[in-house]
Write a protein that holds these residues in place. Structure first.
Motif, PDB file in Angstrom:
ATOM      1  N   THR A 231     -51.553  28.025-101.712  1.00  0.00           N
ATOM      2  CA  THR A 231     -50.692  29.015-101.060  1.00  0.00           C
ATOM      3  C   THR A 231     -49.975  29.865-102.108  1.00  0.00           C
ATOM      4  O   THR A 231     -49.222  30.776-101.783  1.00  0.00           O
ATOM      5  N   ALA A 241     -60.161  34.012-102.813  1.00  0.00           N
ATOM      6  CA  ALA A 241     -59.366  34.353-101.633  1.00  0.00           C
ATOM      7  C   ALA A 241     -60.227  34.359-100.386  1.00  0.00           C
ATOM      8  O   ALA A 241     -61.460  34.350-100.454  1.00  0.00           O
ATOM      9  N   PRO A 244     -57.579  38.789 -94.963  1.00  0.00           N
ATOM     10  CA  PRO A 244     -56.952  40.080 -95.272  1.00  0.00           C
ATOM     11  C   PRO A 244     -55.694  40.003 -96.136  1.00  0.00           C
ATOM     12  O   PRO A 244     -55.243  41.041 -96.625  1.00  0.00           O
ATOM     13  N   ASP A 245     -55.138  38.815 -96.329  1.00  0.00           N
ATOM     14  CA  ASP A 245     -53.891  38.725 -97.103  1.00  0.00           C
ATOM     15  C   ASP A 245     -54.034  37.817 -98.313  1.00  0.00           C
ATOM     16  O   ASP A 245     -53.454  36.721 -98.341  1.00  0.00           O
ATOM     17  N   PRO A 246     -54.805  38.234 -99.323  1.00  0.00           N
ATOM     18  CA  PRO A 246     -54.956  37.366-100.494  1.00  0.00           C
ATOM     19  C   PRO A 246     -53.616  37.132-101.185  1.00  0.00           C
ATOM     20  O   PRO A 246     -52.770  38.021-101.196  1.00  0.00           O
ATOM     21  N   ILE A 247     -53.449  35.933-101.722  1.00  0.00           N
ATOM     22  CA  ILE A 247     -52.245  35.627-102.497  1.00  0.00           C
ATOM     23  C   ILE A 247     -52.200  36.566-103.696  1.00  0.00           C
ATOM     24  O   ILE A 247     -53.238  36.858-104.284  1.00  0.00           O
ATOM     25  N   GLU A 248     -51.043  37.024-104.048  1.00  0.00           N
ATOM     26  CA  GLU A 248     -50.946  37.950-105.174  1.00  0.00           C
ATOM     27  C   GLU A 248     -50.645  37.223-106.471  1.00  0.00           C
ATOM     28  O   GLU A 248     -50.168  36.095-106.454  1.00  0.00           O
ATOM     29  N   ASN A 255     -62.655  37.838-103.217  1.00  0.00           N
ATOM     30  CA  ASN A 255     -62.396  37.485-101.829  1.00  0.00           C
ATOM     31  C   ASN A 255     -63.718  37.143-101.135  1.00  0.00           C
ATOM     32  O   ASN A 255     -64.660  37.935-101.140  1.00  0.00           O
ATOM     33  N   PRO A 258     -62.836  39.627 -96.893  1.00  0.00           N
ATOM     34  CA  PRO A 258     -61.555  40.251 -96.569  1.00  0.00           C
ATOM     35  C   PRO A 258     -61.310  40.314 -95.064  1.00  0.00           C
ATOM     36  O   PRO A 258     -60.161  40.330 -94.625  1.00  0.00           O
TER      37      PRO A 258
END
Ligand code: TXA
Ligand code: MG
Length: 310
Positions: A231, A241, A244-248, A255, A258
């Protein structure tokens, strides 16, 4: 009724077609199209990624994908077309998708002895990845009605009547000048020993047991440590990843999908792992992947890659 020509067009579009071989019916896909190969696993509801056999018209086609030593060549010339699958080193520059070999650097190749299979591969113009055309855990199909009982009316099937052999091909690994029988089948060990003058060792594939690293059949294991259900990313970690919300914050991110599409994710799995591993990251953080449909096979593979090893 499907014609070979129409079936080949479906394969070119990345769809699946069931076809007869002399052993059992296969569920075929373009071996050079990762999404098409991922559909095989989705359709079979296979909970893990086993490497698949690539079906070719002849030795010349097979040699574009595998590297044949003298013995492998001799065996191919003697038994092909026929129910012998040869596991040989994968050509590094081949177009075969990693999902076919489950990330291994070897490939199982076979030239089926069946006119419809031969016509289909020739019309399609390249190798077909094809496991037996049954749902995971069910009996292998030896006639079109068996395939239909597994997958219903929507799956295109080329009907060639009952198959001749009814048991799967023999699988023989030809690696490092050693011959290893991986699956007994229609071609016997005695026949193989007669042609090569070499004794076989035997190492049966256990479809259920995880394969130990270092063994011939060891599945691809990255050098990097794999950390599941991440997380957040730690310093120096690469990120695999999903969604649509990959960890930054990771220096290297790939990915799997996506849009959160599990077929796309499966298609990308091995290639992405290889690429992230090649960055030299000591650890790859993997985001959570839903544990349903193809996600089960993806998670199975990832948890094997994450298992402690020495
Ligand atoms: O007769 C047959 O071989 C049928 C027809 C359709 O051609 N196909 C078939 O495929 O039986 P499948 O997917 O059910 O079995 C393929 C076997 C698996 O047990 C897999 O582990 C093994 O081949 N295999 C494939 N590639 C391999 C590799 N590179 N190294 C070791 N084993 C491999
Ligand atoms: Mg099978």
């Amino acid at each position: 009724m499907w014609t070979v020509k129409a079936a080949a067009e479906l394969l070119q579009q990345g769809d699946l077609v069931a076809f007869p071989t002399e052993t059992v019916y296969g569920l075929g896909a373009d071996a050079c199209n990762a999404r098409a190969v991922a559909k095989i696993y989705a359709t079979k509801q296979r909970p893990s990624f086993n490497p698949l056999i690539a079906h070719c018209t002849d030795l010349a086609m097979a040699e574009k994908f595998g590297m044949f030593g003298l013995t492998a060549k001799k065996l191919a010339e003697h038994f092909w077309p026929g129910p012998l699958s040869l596991v040989v080193p994968l050509r590094p520059d081949s177009d075969i998708r990693e999902l076919v070999t489950a990330g291994l650097d070897t490939i199982a190749l076979r030239v089926p002895n069946h006119p419809i299979a031969q016509q289909l591969i020739a019309e399609f113009g390249g190798p077909l990845a094809a496991p037996s055309a049954n749902l995971s855990g069910r009996l292998s199909p030896t006639q079109a009605s068996h395939v239909r009982a597994n997958f219903g009316e929507d799956l295109p099937i080329l009907d060639g009547g009952p198959t001749r052999d009814g048991v799967e091909s023999t699988i023989l690994a030809c690696l490092d000048n050693q011959l290893m029988l991986l699956r007994p089948g229609a071609v016997t060990a005695e026949q193989i020993e007669q042609v090569t003058g070499q004794q076989l060792t035997s190492h049966k594939i256990d479809e259920k047991a995880p394969l130990a690293p270092g063994m011939l059949l060891s599945h691809y294991a990255p050098n990097a440590k794999i950390r599941l259900e991440a997380t957040s990313v730690e310093p120096g970690e690469a990120l695999l990843a999903f969604g649509p919300d990959p960890i930054e914050g990771a220096a290297h991110v790939l990915n799997l999908s996506p849009t959160g599409d599990l077929i796309e994710a499966a298609a990308n799995l091995f290639a992405h792992l290889h690429k992230l591993d090649a960055t030299g990251a000591t650890s790859i953080a993997v985001m959570n992947i839903p544990d349903h449909g193809l996600g089960i096979a993806i998670n199975d593979r990832l948890s094997r890659a994450a298992a402690p090893r020495d």
